[in-house]
Every structure is written in C-alpha cells, then in structure tokens.
Write an enzyme that holds these catalytic residues in place. Structure first.
Site, PDB file in Angstrom:
ATOM      1  CE  LYS A  30       3.320  -2.595  -4.414  1.00 25.08           C
ATOM      2  NZ  LYS A  30       2.898  -2.340  -3.032  1.00 25.08           N
TER       3      LYS A  30
ATOM      4  CG  ASP B  81      -1.819  -1.213   1.257  1.00 22.31           C
ATOM      5  OD1 ASP B  81      -2.252  -1.659   0.189  1.00 22.31           O
ATOM      6  OD2 ASP B  81      -2.029  -1.734   2.362  1.00 22.31           O
TER       7      ASP B  81
ATOM      8  N   GLY C  54      -4.104  -4.411  -4.514  1.00 24.53           N
ATOM      9  CA  GLY C  54      -5.023  -3.399  -5.035  1.00 24.53           C
ATOM     10  C   GLY C  54      -4.186  -2.189  -5.419  1.00 24.53           C
ATOM     11  CG  HIS C  55      -1.076  -2.320  -7.595  1.00 27.01           C
ATOM     12  ND1 HIS C  55      -0.162  -3.014  -8.323  1.00 27.01           N
ATOM     13  CD2 HIS C  55      -0.850  -2.661  -6.297  1.00 27.01           C
ATOM     14  CE1 HIS C  55       0.588  -3.757  -7.494  1.00 27.01           C
ATOM     15  NE2 HIS C  55       0.182  -3.551  -6.275  1.00 27.01           N
TER      16      HIS C  55
ATOM     17  CD  GLN D  98       0.733  -8.835  -2.198  1.00 28.71           C
ATOM     18  OE1 GLN D  98       1.521  -9.499  -2.837  1.00 28.71           O
ATOM     19  NE2 GLN D  98      -0.496  -8.650  -2.617  1.00 28.71           N
TER      20      GLN D  98
HETATM   21  P1  IMP Z   1      -2.902 -12.779   2.032  1.00 31.35           P
HETATM   22  O1  IMP Z   1      -1.932 -12.268   1.029  1.00 31.35           O
HETATM   23  O2  IMP Z   1      -4.337 -12.556   1.651  1.00 31.35           O
HETATM   24  O3  IMP Z   1      -2.617 -14.202   2.423  1.00 31.35           O
HETATM   25  O4  IMP Z   1      -2.697 -11.939   3.396  1.00 31.35           O
HETATM   26  C1  IMP Z   1      -1.520 -12.041   4.170  1.00 31.35           C
HETATM   27  C2  IMP Z   1      -1.132 -10.681   4.749  1.00 31.35           C
HETATM   28  O5  IMP Z   1      -0.734  -9.818   3.705  1.00 31.35           O
HETATM   29  C3  IMP Z   1      -2.276  -9.957   5.476  1.00 31.35           C
HETATM   30  O6  IMP Z   1      -1.727  -9.208   6.539  1.00 31.35           O
HETATM   31  C4  IMP Z   1      -2.808  -9.013   4.411  1.00 31.35           C
HETATM   32  O7  IMP Z   1      -3.445  -7.881   4.981  1.00 31.35           O
HETATM   33  C5  IMP Z   1      -1.514  -8.628   3.733  1.00 31.35           C
HETATM   34  N1  IMP Z   1      -1.699  -8.202   2.337  1.00 31.35           N
HETATM   35  C6  IMP Z   1      -1.916  -8.986   1.269  1.00 31.35           C
HETATM   36  N2  IMP Z   1      -1.998  -8.243   0.151  1.00 31.35           N
HETATM   37  C7  IMP Z   1      -1.801  -6.975   0.522  1.00 31.35           C
HETATM   38  C8  IMP Z   1      -1.733  -5.741  -0.198  1.00 31.35           C
HETATM   39  O8  IMP Z   1      -1.848  -5.675  -1.423  1.00 31.35           O
HETATM   40  N3  IMP Z   1      -1.503  -4.622   0.552  1.00 31.35           N
HETATM   41  C9  IMP Z   1      -1.323  -4.677   1.894  1.00 31.35           C
HETATM   42  N4  IMP Z   1      -1.377  -5.801   2.608  1.00 31.35           N
HETATM   43  C10 IMP Z   1      -1.611  -6.946   1.925  1.00 31.35           C
END
Ligand code: IMP
Length: 422
Positions: free
Chosen positions: A16, A13, A40-41, A225
């Site tokens: 990017k 977040d 989510g970009h 991420q």
């Molecule tokens: P998962 O990727 O859904 O398995 O989530 C694992 C961890 O990564 C959690 O803490 C999510 O909130 C975090 N996470 C996954 N994708 C994003 C992203 O695009 N932005 C911020 N946090 C993310």
C-alpha cells in the site's frame, strides 16, 4: 470523486505504501484511519528505502497535509521518535502544518505492550502472533471506556484523573498476574512530556477533514493492514483490533459516508504474517522460494511472511465488502519463473463447493485451482501492459476474470516508477 481509499485486500503487506505514495502526488490530504505502529508502509524513494509506521505515506510529498485520524491508536513515544527519524532523513515534518493528529485518537501505553505480550503468552499455541505493539489492549481500553486520548495529554487535570482510574483498574490485576505495576506519577510525567512534543499537531482533525471535503480538496485515505485482518470481517480471532476495511474509514476519520473511490491492493500472490488460517498457503519449498524472491519479511517485526497462491475467493469477498471498484496488483515481477495458480473456489469439509469466504472452518477448506503458463522474463523495466510477456498478461487477465475486478495498475518492482497503468 474527491475521496479515494486505498485498502489492503488480504492480510496486509500488499504494498500500500508504494501505491499511496504514487496517488499522493494528486492528493491534498493523506489520512490514516486505523491501526497503529503495527503497520509498516515501505516506500522506495530515490534517496533509498523509507519505512513508515504511523505517519501517513503522503509525508514525502511537500504539498500534502498528513492526518492521523481518530481511529488510529497512537504510541506518543513512538510517534515522537518516528517524526525525529523522518527529519533526520531530510523530510520537513512540521506538526500543525503538514502533520495533524486527532485529539480523539487513543493512546497506546507501555502497559498495553505488557498486556499484549501477556495475552499472547496465556494463549500459548493458540496465540494470534500479534506485532507486540500493544494494539489490541489499547483498543480494548477504548471500548472499556478507560482509555486516554491524545487531547488528554494537553490537559493536566484530565490526564491525572484519567490515569488514576486506568491505573487503579490495571493494578488490581497487573501485580497478581506478574506484570509490572503501574506508577501513575511516572506515567503522568512521560505522557505530559510526549504531549508537549506533539502539542502543535493535536487538533480536531475531523472538523479539518470535513471542511476540506466541503472545499473540494482531494483526500486520500490510507488503510493499514488488510480486510482479512478487520476485527469484524476478517479471520477472527486471528485479526487485528481495528476496522481495517473501508468501514473504518468513516468512523476512523469523522468524514461523512459520502461516495468514495476504493482502490483494493492485492499482491500477485498471497502472504500472511502471524497465525491463523490461510487456505492457499505454500508450506513447502516453493513457499520458501517465493518468500526469498519477494523478500517477504515483515517491515515492522522482520518476521518471515507465510506465502501462497493468489486466492480469488478471498479477494472477491474483501473486494465486495470494501466496495473496491478496481484492483492494483503488486509484485507481479516476483512471480517470474514460478508456476502460476489461482484459487477459484473452496471445497468444504463436507464435500460441498463454495465460492463464498466462510466465517468458520477456513482451516479445513481445500481450494480448487486453475493453472496458467508461467512467464520467465524480467518484468521490472516493462511500462506498458501490452509490452508484458503474453503469459504475464494472461495471468493478470485471469485475476480480473476470477475476481470480477478490473486491474488498472500493475506494480512490477518496489520503486516509484516501476508501475504499469492500463
Ligand atoms: P496486532 O495488530 O499487533 O494486534 O496483530 C494482530 C494480527 O495482525 C497479527 O497476525 C499480526 O501479524 C497482524 N498484523 C498487524 N499489523 C500488520 C501489518 O501491518 N501487516 C501485516 N500483518 C499485520
């Protein structure tokens, strides 16, 4: 260098999408190498806000070829819907022309989503706080060698055989665990239909990219991420299940490990979504104010993001492990009127001080801070570094000093043009 990798420095977040949109103007290929539709970009275009989850952010530029690399996990039903949504927005997304999908990319199934929720439920108060998109279970199946790949969707015999094995393994425990048992025939129908819809885009993207590299094409790798959510190097187990740092850029695309320019993206403050340690977190009214000022709510799940001070210990660690040669600092405008603090080191539970980012006990460290004078001016229309208020300049210079990374770009608002190049 023909290849540039844009990587989130903390927990994602960082903005990017905007930086990739900006850099994509000079790129031939924009490539996602990891993660899935947990990302989510957000792009703020003249036509309004656009949130991309799986499709690379270069898709808004007519001249780029966008690639979903083999390291990405793809929910084909989501992808079909995302492409349709982009077309409704007037974007010319053409599978096989400006959107290519790796035949090696693993598939996220509805069963993975069920598993994701189930695992989180079992973890109780120790939950990760995942996005619930089935990311972890899809990567687990890849490692367990029972996963399906996008190329399987185009090969009925392989798809049937693969589903048979996968369904057999999962149904051995889905029923007893209270999960909906899987129906291989219904899955075959749905996945074949999704495969048909995506067929024109599914190809050997690794070969395409290696040819592009050899031909001197400019390749922009779009990290998803951030480094601290990297499965290996992040705040395990509070991480995602992919190699979000630049290490994943090679394995997740099939590009050889030749030199690349790495641009690290960091917000002017820190945020995190989901559970896990966050040393500089502001768990108070100031944190709430920062969340409101920065509109810090997840682009994928809408969850409120936890907010805190800029953490140069974490940024130095991620910068070093990702090979970042520079930082883009985003959301500087948001700090208008806020006190300014930067974490410069950590005090460990035993009283020792460290400048290193520890693998354990991060929840028990106490950051040391430097404090800087606040700025009160609106930065959104500033376009030159030397036109920034002196206190904003000092803050950026302090970020450089404490992270050891040059800040060449500062973003002062969500829109494309709200950027300062130095
Ligand atoms: P998962 O990727 O859904 O398995 O989530 C694992 C961890 O990564 C959690 O803490 C999510 O909130 C975090 N996470 C996954 N994708 C994003 C992203 O695009 N932005 C911020 N946090 C993310």
């Amino acid at each position: 260098m023909p290849t540039t990798c844009v990587v989130g420095i903390l927990w994602g977040d960082e903005g990017k999408g905007k930086v990739i949109d900006y850099l994509a103007a000079d790129a031939d290929f924009v490539v996602r190498y990891g993660g899935g539709h947990n990302a989510g970009h957000t792009l703020v275009l003249p036509s309004g806000k656009l949130v991309l989850h799986l499709v690379p952010s270069g898709v808004v530029h007519a001249h780029t070829t966008n690639v979903i690399g083999n390291g990405v996990v793809v929910d084909p039903i989501h992808l079909v819907a995302e492409v349709a949504r982009l077309r409704e927005r007037g974007l010319a997304v053409a599978l096989g022309r400006n959107l290519l999908l790796s035949e090696r990319a693993h598939v996220i199934l509805e069963a993975h989503r069920q598993q994701d929720h189930w695992h989180e439920h079992l973890r109780g108060s120790g939950k990760i706080g995942t996005t619930g998109r089935g990311i972890g279970p899809a990567y687990s199946d890849r490692c367990s060698r029972i996963g399906l790949r996008l190329g399987d969707l185009l090969r009925p015999q392989r798809l049937r055989a693969g589903l048979q094995g996968l369904v057999q393994q999962k149904n051995a425990w889905f029923g007893p665990a209270g999960l909906q048992p899987l129906d291989a025939e219904a899955m075959f129908r749905d996945l074949s239909a999704a495969g048909d819809a995506l067929r024109a885009g599914i190809t050997d993207t690794g070969a395409v990219l290696r040819r592009a590299l050899a031909a001197g094409k400019r390749i922009l790798l779009e990290g998803a991420q951030g480094c601290l959510l990297d499965l290996e190097h992040g705040t395990y187990p509070y991480v995602t299940s992919s190699h979000a740092s630049t290490g994943g850029a090679f394995s997740g695309t099939g590009l050889p490990p030749h030199g690349m320019r790495v641009v690290g993206i960091a917000k002017a403050y820190a945020t995190r979504v989901g559970e896990g340690p966050f040393p500089t977190e502001l768990d108070d009214e100031l944190g709430n104010r920062l969340r409101t000022a920065g509109n810090e709510f997840g682009a994928t799940t809408g969850r409120p993001r936890r907010c805190g001070w800029f953490d140069s210990v974490a940024v130095r660690y991620s910068g070093a492990l990702s090979g970042a040669g520079e930082l883009v600092v985003t959301n500087l405008d948001v700090l208008r009127g806020f006190p300014l603090r930067i974490a410069t080191g950590y005090r460990l539970p035993d009283g020792r001080r460290t400048g290193e980012f520890p693998a354990f006990d991060l929840e028990a460290v106490a950051p040391d801070y430097v404090e800087l004078p606040a700025f009160t001016e609106d930065l959104r229309e500033v376009r030159r570094f030397d036109a920034l208020p002196p206190n904003a300049q000092r803050y950026v210079q302090a970020l450089e000093q404490h992270t050891g990374l040059p800040v060449r770009t500062v973003s002062v608002g969500p829109e494309r043009h709200q950027v300062i190049l130095r």
